[in-house]
Design a protein around this motif. Sequence first.
Motif, PDB file in Angstrom:
ATOM      1  N   ASP A   1       0.869  -1.188   0.000  1.00  0.00           N
ATOM      2  CA  ASP A   1       0.000   0.000   0.000  1.00  0.00           C
ATOM      3  C   ASP A   1       0.899   1.228   0.000  1.00  0.00           C
ATOM      4  O   ASP A   1       1.389   1.659   1.036  1.00  0.00           O
ATOM      5  CB  ASP A   1      -0.912  -0.005   1.232  1.00  0.00           C
ATOM      6  N   ILE A   2       1.079   1.799  -1.173  1.00  0.00           N
ATOM      7  CA  ILE A   2       2.059   2.876  -1.329  1.00  0.00           C
ATOM      8  C   ILE A   2       1.598   4.137  -0.612  1.00  0.00           C
ATOM      9  O   ILE A   2       2.397   5.036  -0.347  1.00  0.00           O
ATOM     10  CB  ILE A   2       2.322   3.127  -2.828  1.00  0.00           C
ATOM     11  N   SER A   3       0.299   4.225  -0.269  1.00  0.00           N
ATOM     12  CA  SER A   3      -0.189   5.448   0.386  1.00  0.00           C
ATOM     13  C   SER A   3      -0.227   5.305   1.909  1.00  0.00           C
ATOM     14  O   SER A   3      -0.637   6.230   2.600  1.00  0.00           O
ATOM     15  CB  SER A   3      -1.577   5.821  -0.156  1.00  0.00           C
TER      16      SER A   3
ATOM     17  N   ILE B   1       4.940  11.619  -2.228  1.00  0.00           N
ATOM     18  CA  ILE B   1       4.377  10.313  -2.584  1.00  0.00           C
ATOM     19  C   ILE B   1       3.427   9.817  -1.520  1.00  0.00           C
ATOM     20  O   ILE B   1       2.619   8.918  -1.763  1.00  0.00           O
ATOM     21  CB  ILE B   1       5.539   9.312  -2.842  1.00  0.00           C
ATOM     22  N   SER B   2       3.474  10.389  -0.314  1.00  0.00           N
ATOM     23  CA  SER B   2       2.585   9.905   0.749  1.00  0.00           C
ATOM     24  C   SER B   2       1.306  10.746   0.859  1.00  0.00           C
ATOM     25  O   SER B   2       0.471  10.484   1.719  1.00  0.00           O
ATOM     26  CB  SER B   2       3.317   9.887   2.092  1.00  0.00           C
TER      27      SER B   2
ATOM     28  N   THR C   1      -8.388   1.505   5.515  1.00  0.00           N
ATOM     29  CA  THR C   1      -9.220   2.314   6.396  1.00  0.00           C
ATOM     30  C   THR C   1     -10.654   1.813   6.372  1.00  0.00           C
ATOM     31  O   THR C   1     -11.316   1.693   7.403  1.00  0.00           O
ATOM     32  CB  THR C   1      -9.158   3.784   5.946  1.00  0.00           C
TER      33      THR C   1
ATOM     34  N   PHE D   1       9.459   2.405  -7.026  1.00  0.00           N
ATOM     35  CA  PHE D   1       8.380   1.989  -6.132  1.00  0.00           C
ATOM     36  C   PHE D   1       7.270   1.293  -6.910  1.00  0.00           C
ATOM     37  O   PHE D   1       6.902   1.734  -7.991  1.00  0.00           O
ATOM     38  CB  PHE D   1       7.746   3.204  -5.442  1.00  0.00           C
ATOM     39  N   CYS D   2       6.749   0.232  -6.351  1.00  0.00           N
ATOM     40  CA  CYS D   2       5.585  -0.426  -6.933  1.00  0.00           C
ATOM     41  C   CYS D   2       4.646  -0.785  -5.800  1.00  0.00           C
ATOM     42  O   CYS D   2       5.083  -1.114  -4.708  1.00  0.00           O
ATOM     43  CB  CYS D   2       5.979  -1.702  -7.663  1.00  0.00           C
ATOM     44  N   SER D   3       3.343  -0.728  -6.075  1.00  0.00           N
ATOM     45  CA  SER D   3       2.346  -1.060  -5.070  1.00  0.00           C
ATOM     46  C   SER D   3       1.585  -2.298  -5.509  1.00  0.00           C
ATOM     47  O   SER D   3       1.039  -2.340  -6.598  1.00  0.00           O
ATOM     48  CB  SER D   3       1.382   0.121  -4.892  1.00  0.00           C
TER      49      SER D   3
ATOM     50  N   PHE E   1       7.358   5.213  -9.838  1.00  0.00           N
ATOM     51  CA  PHE E   1       7.052   6.376  -9.008  1.00  0.00           C
ATOM     52  C   PHE E   1       8.320   6.991  -8.440  1.00  0.00           C
ATOM     53  O   PHE E   1       9.216   6.266  -8.001  1.00  0.00           O
ATOM     54  CB  PHE E   1       6.184   5.988  -7.811  1.00  0.00           C
TER      55      PHE E   1
ATOM     56  N   ASP F   1      -0.995  -3.416  -3.908  1.00  0.00           N
ATOM     57  CA  ASP F   1      -2.384  -3.251  -3.459  1.00  0.00           C
ATOM     58  C   ASP F   1      -2.887  -4.489  -2.711  1.00  0.00           C
ATOM     59  O   ASP F   1      -4.058  -4.843  -2.856  1.00  0.00           O
ATOM     60  CB  ASP F   1      -3.304  -2.920  -4.637  1.00  0.00           C
TER      61      ASP F   1
ATOM     62  N   GLN G   1       4.223   0.108 -17.265  1.00  0.00           N
ATOM     63  CA  GLN G   1       4.449   0.020 -15.831  1.00  0.00           C
ATOM     64  C   GLN G   1       4.893   1.388 -15.322  1.00  0.00           C
ATOM     65  O   GLN G   1       5.703   2.058 -15.961  1.00  0.00           O
ATOM     66  CB  GLN G   1       5.544  -1.017 -15.570  1.00  0.00           C
TER      67      GLN G   1
ATOM     68  N   LYS H   1      -0.946  -9.424  -8.469  1.00  0.00           N
ATOM     69  CA  LYS H   1      -0.240  -8.232  -8.958  1.00  0.00           C
ATOM     70  C   LYS H   1       1.212  -8.250  -8.485  1.00  0.00           C
ATOM     71  O   LYS H   1       2.129  -7.896  -9.233  1.00  0.00           O
ATOM     72  CB  LYS H   1      -0.944  -6.953  -8.487  1.00  0.00           C
TER      73      LYS H   1
ATOM     74  N   GLU I   1      -9.325  13.293   5.205  1.00  0.00           N
ATOM     75  CA  GLU I   1     -10.000  12.032   5.525  1.00  0.00           C
ATOM     76  C   GLU I   1     -10.387  11.952   7.007  1.00  0.00           C
ATOM     77  O   GLU I   1     -11.445  11.444   7.343  1.00  0.00           O
ATOM     78  CB  GLU I   1      -9.066  10.862   5.175  1.00  0.00           C
TER      79      GLU I   1
ATOM     80  N   LEU J   1       4.672  -7.931 -10.644  1.00  0.00           N
ATOM     81  CA  LEU J   1       5.694  -6.912 -10.362  1.00  0.00           C
ATOM     82  C   LEU J   1       7.062  -7.559 -10.158  1.00  0.00           C
ATOM     83  O   LEU J   1       8.078  -7.043 -10.637  1.00  0.00           O
ATOM     84  CB  LEU J   1       5.293  -6.087  -9.134  1.00  0.00           C
TER      85      LEU J   1
ATOM     86  N   MET K   1      -1.390  10.075  -4.653  1.00  0.00           N
ATOM     87  CA  MET K   1      -1.564   8.643  -4.851  1.00  0.00           C
ATOM     88  C   MET K   1      -2.830   8.361  -5.640  1.00  0.00           C
ATOM     89  O   MET K   1      -2.875   7.427  -6.432  1.00  0.00           O
ATOM     90  CB  MET K   1      -1.582   7.911  -3.509  1.00  0.00           C
TER      91      MET K   1
END
Lengths: 336, 336
Positions: free
Chosen positions: A70-72, B71-72, A227, A96-98, B96, A100, B93, A105, B282, A109, B77
């Motif tokens: 989860d990149i966020s 990025i955060s 969340t 960077f790769c996410s 980031f 998810d 692809q 996935k 949020e 990657l 995102m």
Amino acid sequence: MAKATIKEVAAEAEVSTATVSRVLNDSGYVSDEIRERVLEAVAKLNYQPSAIARSLKQDKTYMIGVIVPDISNPYFMGISRGIEDAVGAEGFQLMFCSSDENPEKEGRLLQLLREKRVDAVVLATAGGNDETVKALSESGLPIVLVDRKLGTETGGAGVLDLVAEDNEEGAYRLTGRLLEEGHVRIGVVNGPARVSTGRERFEGVLRAMRERGLREQPLVYNGAFSTEDGVRAVRKFLQADPKPTAIVSLNNRMSLGVLLEIVRSGLRIPEDMAVASFGEVEAISLLRQPGFYYIDQHPYDMGTRAGEILLRRIRKERAEEGPAIEIFRNEVNRIG
Amino acid sequence: MAKATIKEVAAEAEVSTATVSRVLNDSGYVSDEIRERVLEAVAKLNYQPSAIARSLKQDKTYMIGVIVPDISNPYFMGISRGIEDAVGAEGFQLMFCSSDENPEKEGRLLQLLREKRVDAVVLATAGGNDETVKALSESGLPIVLVDRKLGTETGGAGVLDLVAEDNEEGAYRLTGRLLEEGHVRIGVVNGPARVSTGRERFEGVLRAMRERGLREQPLVYNGAFSTEDGVRAVRKFLQADPKPTAIVSLNNRMSLGVLLEIVRSGLRIPEDMAVASFGEVEAISLLRQPGFYYIDQHPYDMGTRAGEILLRRIRKERAEEGPAIEIFRNEVNRIG
């Protein structure tokens, strides 16, 4: 602006292309006078050596793949920042790769990073790719696991480098604080069973309950560390009869959702519902009287350790050594 | 597991390496029987064609660089997720990178992406790299700007593709709502002046004040779009005499910091301090009685638009066309 070629640079400097290459790769003898002529030609023509062509020669791409679920999530961004600070000074760049939280996935990657010939991979796995990860590692690609173990690994003694937390012990202590306050009916918000952090933290919760002689099984909600999962877990728990009086949330993102939904439901924290979180929640201070237990985490430090380990692996300084295992132990804190 | 070479595959299939290459790159005629033999040999030897070598031949890396300032930040995102969904199905692809609002780091990242020969770049610029960006674009690298314009561009008519928001109008409306409620002493939390979103939003704030005949200049705090900047801005405003009665925060991260610090100071929102935010927060529901104006944003949709534009650019479908300009208009919402 057309791209200059190495031939044009060689012609301009009146040397061979091999000489240009020697100067740019800093390999082999070149006189100072020739070196200067080449560098002047490079500057004049704004020549950009192709990093791809160069990496074929050097057998290094100076790229490190970082796959997180989860990149966020600020936790994983903290880890990434730590890695970047550890390896950036050596000229390595992170990709960077996410995933998810999606094993399929993540598998794609991993394959892609192999094809891009990254020099190393840092992986916080979504689970389900043990065979692929081991095959990549055995083929010579340095892989450092962060935060999460492979599904087949138990305890700290895996086959890959690992930087993680003592999840079982942390969750045990966290749950213990709630039990000391007299709570017996506990709701546990957890991630998917395929992820080691969730499994280990849940073990810690159960041990704390067992040691205090609680026979009752906790209510459990398994989500995917989002969340929204925290929100859904609270909705489920509030429909239970009897309701839990305390919630242990086993990841920071879900904890935010738990807090949001408890407040939206008009309940007070901790009078109506106590909350304990594995991981900090930045927004917690928006609550006037929080009353909130949490395990602090040190993602940045974990990232720098992971970065240091993989630099040593890339340099083959420890090719013959067994896996490096770093386990961070965390404290329980209280707000309010 | 040693890596198989194309020669070993050719030997196993009893064909030439050129034939193996034709099968793998799907180029030129190969009989079904030969194709099958080659694919069987590839599977048997677990042959992995090098993506780097392949990209040299195809002149495509299938990588798209995405540079964002933070990025955060969930906003960036959201944009990245939209881009990924638009281009992922076509086999591209994302790579980031985070500039951390640092123009110097952004310059290095642009250079790196060029060296890695990405097929296109999506850039939310930290500012200060106009010449580099234009030179890259003129050299044939497709660049789509998101969220932020170059410093030298005014209005919507730049030289590069752009997907952004109507920042001036949004901030004008947002500030208008506070002024309608009678506030005259306003604190404005803004980012660095080199970033177009901050400049445009601040213009909107000033227009709203001007049109209502307010002579007083707003209090201004310029930060770098971080949560900590919101905290510092509130501390500064609370020391002013007279204090502002309302705060306009021009980015979502700073808005969270503003809310955290107001609550920590024991002030009520909006009775003691009204808050309006460009961008959602949020965690806002953690406040029992929020009373909070905000501009909603649509980062995911902006990302998919940016992705669509750059796919057309990569395919040269619109090489001859002028820049694509997409401006999203946003509404003011109220919680509480």
